[in-house]
Design a protein around this motif. Structure first.
Motif, PDB file in Angstrom:
ATOM      1  N   MET A   1       0.002   2.089  -8.633  1.00 45.86           N
ATOM      2  CA  MET A   1       0.214   3.382  -9.055  1.00 45.86           C
ATOM      3  C   MET A   1      -0.234   3.807 -10.499  1.00 45.86           C
ATOM      4  SD  MET A   1       4.212   4.022  -8.221  1.00 45.86           S
ATOM      5  CE  MET A   1       4.382   6.051  -7.631  1.00 45.86           C
ATOM      6  N   ARG A   2      -0.520   5.327 -10.818  1.00 44.56           N
ATOM      7  CA  ARG A   2      -1.175   5.597 -11.916  1.00 44.56           C
ATOM      8  C   ARG A   2       0.178   6.218 -12.980  1.00 44.56           C
ATOM      9  NH1 ARG A   2      -4.700   8.427  -8.650  1.00 44.56           N
ATOM     10  NH2 ARG A   2      -3.206   9.918  -7.966  1.00 44.56           N
ATOM     11  N   VAL A   3       0.411   5.454 -13.316  1.00 45.20           N
ATOM     12  CA  VAL A   3       1.730   5.439 -14.373  1.00 45.20           C
ATOM     13  C   VAL A   3       1.360   6.407 -15.484  1.00 45.20           C
ATOM     14  CG1 VAL A   3       3.713   4.164 -15.170  1.00 45.20           C
ATOM     15  CG2 VAL A   3       2.464   3.102 -13.513  1.00 45.20           C
ATOM     16  N   MET A   4       2.672   7.160 -16.509  1.00 47.97           N
ATOM     17  CA  MET A   4       2.421   7.874 -17.161  1.00 47.97           C
ATOM     18  C   MET A   4       3.797   7.332 -17.584  1.00 47.97           C
ATOM     19  SD  MET A   4       2.486  11.750 -18.857  1.00 47.97           S
ATOM     20  CE  MET A   4       0.967  11.664 -19.070  1.00 47.97           C
ATOM     21  N   GLY A   5       3.797   6.593 -19.366  1.00 47.46           N
ATOM     22  CA  GLY A   5       5.082   6.043 -19.344  1.00 47.46           C
ATOM     23  C   GLY A   5       5.359   7.291 -21.013  1.00 47.46           C
ATOM     24  N   VAL A   6       6.992   7.477 -21.141  1.00 41.88           N
ATOM     25  CA  VAL A   6       7.134   7.828 -22.149  1.00 41.88           C
ATOM     26  C   VAL A   6       7.826   7.452 -23.169  1.00 41.88           C
ATOM     27  CG1 VAL A   6       8.307  10.599 -23.114  1.00 41.88           C
ATOM     28  CG2 VAL A   6       7.096  10.758 -20.644  1.00 41.88           C
ATOM     29  N   ASP A   7       8.173   7.308 -23.914  1.00 39.88           N
ATOM     30  CA  ASP A   7       8.964   6.260 -24.259  1.00 39.88           C
ATOM     31  C   ASP A   7       8.402   6.607 -26.633  1.00 39.88           C
ATOM     32  OD1 ASP A   7      10.424   4.655 -26.244  1.00 39.88           O
ATOM     33  OD2 ASP A   7      10.696   3.732 -24.146  1.00 39.88           O
TER      34      ASP A   7
ATOM     35  N   PHE B   1      -2.544   3.621 -16.727  1.00 41.40           N
ATOM     36  CA  PHE B   1      -1.666   3.650 -17.759  1.00 41.40           C
ATOM     37  C   PHE B   1      -1.466   4.523 -18.465  1.00 41.40           C
ATOM     38  CE2 PHE B   1       1.894   2.860 -21.147  1.00 41.40           C
ATOM     39  CZ  PHE B   1       2.921   3.303 -20.004  1.00 41.40           C
ATOM     40  N   ARG B   2      -1.049   5.532 -19.150  1.00 44.35           N
ATOM     41  CA  ARG B   2      -1.001   6.336 -19.943  1.00 44.35           C
ATOM     42  C   ARG B   2       0.440   6.307 -20.419  1.00 44.35           C
ATOM     43  NH1 ARG B   2      -2.722  12.343 -19.615  1.00 44.35           N
ATOM     44  NH2 ARG B   2      -1.541  12.797 -20.954  1.00 44.35           N
ATOM     45  N   HIS B   3       0.245   6.768 -21.855  1.00 36.79           N
ATOM     46  CA  HIS B   3       2.000   6.628 -22.761  1.00 36.79           C
ATOM     47  C   HIS B   3       1.882   7.121 -23.743  1.00 36.79           C
ATOM     48  CE1 HIS B   3       3.735   3.608 -26.003  1.00 36.79           C
ATOM     49  NE2 HIS B   3       4.885   4.913 -25.315  1.00 36.79           N
ATOM     50  N   LEU B   4       2.892   8.754 -23.381  1.00 37.13           N
ATOM     51  CA  LEU B   4       2.881   9.552 -24.195  1.00 37.13           C
ATOM     52  C   LEU B   4       3.891   8.712 -24.936  1.00 37.13           C
ATOM     53  CD1 LEU B   4       3.660  13.075 -22.128  1.00 37.13           C
ATOM     54  CD2 LEU B   4       1.451  12.244 -24.368  1.00 37.13           C
ATOM     55  N   ALA B   5       3.432   8.481 -26.106  1.00 37.86           N
ATOM     56  CA  ALA B   5       4.786   8.338 -27.750  1.00 37.86           C
ATOM     57  C   ALA B   5       5.399   8.815 -27.901  1.00 37.86           C
ATOM     58  CB  ALA B   5       4.046   7.053 -28.732  1.00 37.86           C
ATOM     59  N   LEU B   6       6.701   9.716 -27.284  1.00 38.26           N
ATOM     60  CA  LEU B   6       7.498  11.010 -27.796  1.00 38.26           C
ATOM     61  C   LEU B   6       8.047  10.580 -27.439  1.00 38.26           C
ATOM     62  CD1 LEU B   6       5.305  14.028 -26.888  1.00 38.26           C
ATOM     63  CD2 LEU B   6       5.510  13.334 -28.993  1.00 38.26           C
ATOM     64  N   PRO B   7       9.487  11.296 -27.573  1.00 37.23           N
ATOM     65  CA  PRO B   7      10.845  11.195 -27.440  1.00 37.23           C
ATOM     66  C   PRO B   7      10.754  11.606 -26.347  1.00 37.23           C
ATOM     67  CG  PRO B   7      10.970  11.745 -29.497  1.00 37.23           C
ATOM     68  CD  PRO B   7       9.861  12.266 -28.908  1.00 37.23           C
ATOM     69  N   ALA B   8      11.783  11.976 -25.055  1.00 36.16           N
ATOM     70  CA  ALA B   8      11.564  12.987 -23.682  1.00 36.16           C
ATOM     71  C   ALA B   8      11.507  14.530 -23.984  1.00 36.16           C
ATOM     72  CB  ALA B   8      12.582  12.254 -22.386  1.00 36.16           C
ATOM     73  N   GLY B   9      12.658  14.459 -24.627  1.00 38.56           N
ATOM     74  CA  GLY B   9      12.416  16.320 -25.132  1.00 38.56           C
ATOM     75  C   GLY B   9      11.461  16.833 -25.882  1.00 38.56           C
TER      76      GLY B   9
ATOM     77  N   GLY C   1       0.762  -1.608   0.015  1.00 33.89           N
ATOM     78  CA  GLY C   1      -0.013   0.119  -0.126  1.00 33.89           C
ATOM     79  C   GLY C   1       1.042   1.594  -0.392  1.00 33.89           C
ATOM     80  N   VAL C   2       2.162   1.334   0.376  1.00 34.29           N
ATOM     81  CA  VAL C   2       2.880   2.546   0.264  1.00 34.29           C
ATOM     82  C   VAL C   2       2.640   2.905  -1.039  1.00 34.29           C
ATOM     83  CG1 VAL C   2       5.143   3.617   0.363  1.00 34.29           C
ATOM     84  CG2 VAL C   2       4.586   1.202   2.077  1.00 34.29           C
ATOM     85  N   LEU C   3       2.681   2.597  -2.427  1.00 38.74           N
ATOM     86  CA  LEU C   3       2.587   3.544  -3.526  1.00 38.74           C
ATOM     87  C   LEU C   3       1.407   3.496  -3.957  1.00 38.74           C
ATOM     88  CD1 LEU C   3       5.935   2.374  -5.296  1.00 38.74           C
ATOM     89  CD2 LEU C   3       4.993   4.780  -3.817  1.00 38.74           C
ATOM     90  N   ALA C   4       0.494   3.145  -3.860  1.00 40.79           N
ATOM     91  CA  ALA C   4      -0.712   3.001  -3.973  1.00 40.79           C
ATOM     92  C   ALA C   4      -1.466   3.959  -3.486  1.00 40.79           C
ATOM     93  CB  ALA C   4      -1.688   2.352  -3.137  1.00 40.79           C
ATOM     94  N   GLY C   5      -1.840   4.399  -5.008  1.00 35.98           N
ATOM     95  CA  GLY C   5      -2.550   6.280  -5.194  1.00 35.98           C
ATOM     96  C   GLY C   5      -1.776   7.431  -5.572  1.00 35.98           C
ATOM     97  N   ARG C   6      -0.400   6.837  -5.741  1.00 35.62           N
ATOM     98  CA  ARG C   6       0.248   8.494  -6.264  1.00 35.62           C
ATOM     99  C   ARG C   6       1.182   7.760  -7.852  1.00 35.62           C
ATOM    100  NH1 ARG C   6       2.890  10.427  -1.748  1.00 35.62           N
ATOM    101  NH2 ARG C   6       2.554   9.652   0.586  1.00 35.62           N
ATOM    102  N   THR C   7       1.755   8.678  -8.119  1.00 39.08           N
ATOM    103  CA  THR C   7       1.457   9.018  -9.412  1.00 39.08           C
ATOM    104  C   THR C   7       3.132   8.879 -10.240  1.00 39.08           C
ATOM    105  OG1 THR C   7      -0.298  10.420  -9.746  1.00 39.08           O
ATOM    106  CG2 THR C   7       1.596  10.579 -11.661  1.00 39.08           C
ATOM    107  N   ALA C   8       3.329   8.016 -10.949  1.00 40.25           N
ATOM    108  CA  ALA C   8       4.837   7.861 -11.288  1.00 40.25           C
ATOM    109  C   ALA C   8       4.340   8.400 -13.131  1.00 40.25           C
ATOM    110  CB  ALA C   8       5.201   6.810 -11.661  1.00 40.25           C
ATOM    111  N   LEU C   9       6.211   8.784 -13.256  1.00 36.87           N
ATOM    112  CA  LEU C   9       6.694   8.961 -14.927  1.00 36.87           C
ATOM    113  C   LEU C   9       7.888   8.349 -14.777  1.00 36.87           C
ATOM    114  CD1 LEU C   9       5.579  11.264 -17.284  1.00 36.87           C
ATOM    115  CD2 LEU C   9       7.454  12.906 -16.181  1.00 36.87           C
ATOM    116  N   GLU C  10       7.241   7.765 -16.242  1.00 37.10           N
ATOM    117  CA  GLU C  10       9.091   7.116 -15.853  1.00 37.10           C
ATOM    118  C   GLU C  10       9.033   7.489 -17.467  1.00 37.10           C
ATOM    119  OE1 GLU C  10      11.710   2.648 -16.668  1.00 37.10           O
ATOM    120  OE2 GLU C  10       8.937   2.838 -17.016  1.00 37.10           O
ATOM    121  N   LEU C  11      10.609   7.868 -17.961  1.00 34.42           N
ATOM    122  CA  LEU C  11      11.077   7.985 -19.207  1.00 34.42           C
ATOM    123  C   LEU C  11      12.172   6.628 -20.094  1.00 34.42           C
ATOM    124  CD1 LEU C  11      12.690  11.542 -18.125  1.00 34.42           C
ATOM    125  CD2 LEU C  11      10.363  11.108 -18.906  1.00 34.42           C
ATOM    126  N   GLY C  12      11.244   6.980 -21.077  1.00 36.27           N
ATOM    127  CA  GLY C  12      12.036   4.991 -21.562  1.00 36.27           C
ATOM    128  C   GLY C  12      11.115   4.103 -21.087  1.00 36.27           C
TER     129      GLY C  12
END
Ligand SMILES: C[S@@+](CC[C@H](N)C(=O)[O-])C[C@H]1O[C@@H](n2cnc3c(N)ncnc32)[C@H](O)[C@@H]1O
Length: 330
Positions: free
Chosen positions: A214-220, A234-242, A188-199
């Motif tokens: 967690m709610r996760v947004m992935g950039v790749d 999960f949400r995917h941003l299909a873009l380079p991090a820049g 439960g420590v991370l439950a309901g929190r948000t992460a953003l992962e680049l790559g």
């Protein structure tokens, strides 16, 4: 400490012995001379007196501390250990990158039980005993390390995890090991929190975070595993991090992770930009050490990261890392 340290030891990931030796030679060469080396365990002889709070500055060590001696039984351990220890950590020397096989823990647990029965613990001691088990028949290596915020909480820096066969990628285990190091792996420590992962592609790390609620947004620009892509959190941003515009990102991000296979200097620049904008509470970066030129840059990279990181910065090569190290801030 009553014991006068004569040797320092460090354990490391399979195959990183040479990197660990190079790192120690470059940072502590005047003080430490290599003594013996077994797979995943190196010792150095001390050339002078040191304080008992000395910890080698190295990202390639999993655990480091002072050598005490060799033992074949709990009685030998009790004879060797003159000082009280706060705890006993028993762990295998050989750690495959996908995790220790289930059946190896039986031997570890029985040695720990034997030693714990024979050796009274001193709860307020500054030291933890390390007993490292090699092959069957090989004497146990006995050492100790100082309790500190940067020391790993698990014996051998080794949470009892194995890469599941159906994980979307090996990064599942890397992320799980990083969470255990940060002590964010409790229920439960991370439950309901948000992460953003680049790559984030194909998605082992995202899968670990999603399983933890967690709610996760992935950039790749790469393709995500269908199970990750279809997950409602999960949400995917299909873009380079820049190319990411901050308008596309969640307002609050608790964890910023990056696993981009780019030069570490570039990863640190991206991480700075995202940290300054999003002010996350925790950060987990893997820095790829793809060529020998990158390793000597680690101290400078860490110095750079400390200027913007959201908290105390530590670097360590986790057992599931390949040619890379993990840097965390908490
Ligand atoms: C080691 S893989 C990531 C594995 C992933 N974390 C997982 O959990 O499966 C490295 C990824 O970095 C991505 N990458 C490289 N440069 C990038 C950039 N500029 N922006 C976003 N992703 C990038 C690659 O497309 C690749 O998918």
């Amino acid at each position: 400490m009553m014991l006068k340290p004569e040797f320092v030891f460090a354990t490391c990931r399979a195959g990183s012995e040479a990197s660990l030796k190079r790192e120690v030679a470059s940072r502590h060469g005047a003080l430490l001379t290599p003594a013996f080396m077994r797979p995943q365990l190196i010792t150095w002889k001390l050339r002078g007196e040191i304080r008992d709070d000395f910890v080698p500055e190295t990202a390639f060590a999993a655990v480091s501390g002072f050598s005490i001696g060799m033992a074949r039984s709990a009685a030998d351990v009790v004879n060797l250990v003159k000082d009280g220890m706060a705890d006993v950590h028993v762990y295998p020397r050989i750690v495959p990158e996908d995790g220790v096989p289930e059946d190896a823990w039986g031997r570890v647990d029985s040695v720990r039980a034997e030693i714990s029965t024979a050796l009274p613990l001193v709860r307020n001691s500054a030291f933890i005993l390390d007993v490292i088990l090699g092959e069957e028949g090989e004497p146990w290596f006995v050492g100790c390390h100082r309790r500190s915020a940067s020391a790993h909480p698990c014996p051998g820096a080794l949470p009892r995890l194995r890469l599941p066969e159906d994980a979307p990628s090996r990064a599942w285990l890397k992320m799980e090991q990083a969470l255990a190091w940060l002590q964010l792996d409790g229920p439960g420590v991370l439950a309901g929190r948000t992460a953003l992962e680049l790559g984030s592609a194909p998605g082992g790390a995202s899968w670990s975070l999603l399983q933890r609620g967690m709610r996760v947004m992935g950039v790749d620009t790469g393709i995500m595993d269908p199970r990750v892509a279809a997950h409602p959190s999960f949400r995917h941003l299909a873009l380079p991090a820049g190319d990411v515009s901050f308008r596309d990102l969640p307002r609050e991000v608790d964890l910023l992770a990056s696993d981009m296979n780019l030069h570490p200097g570039l990863v640190v620049r991206y991480a700075e930009r995202f940290v300054r904008q999003l002010n996350p509470r925790w950060m987990i970066l893997t820095l790829k050490m793809n060529d020998a030129q990158v390793e000597p840059m680690i101290p400078a990279l860490l110095q750079q990261i400390r200027r913007f990181a959201p908290g105390e910065v530590s670097a360590r090569q986790l057992h599931a890392n390949r040619r890379e190290i993990t840097v965390v801030a908490r």
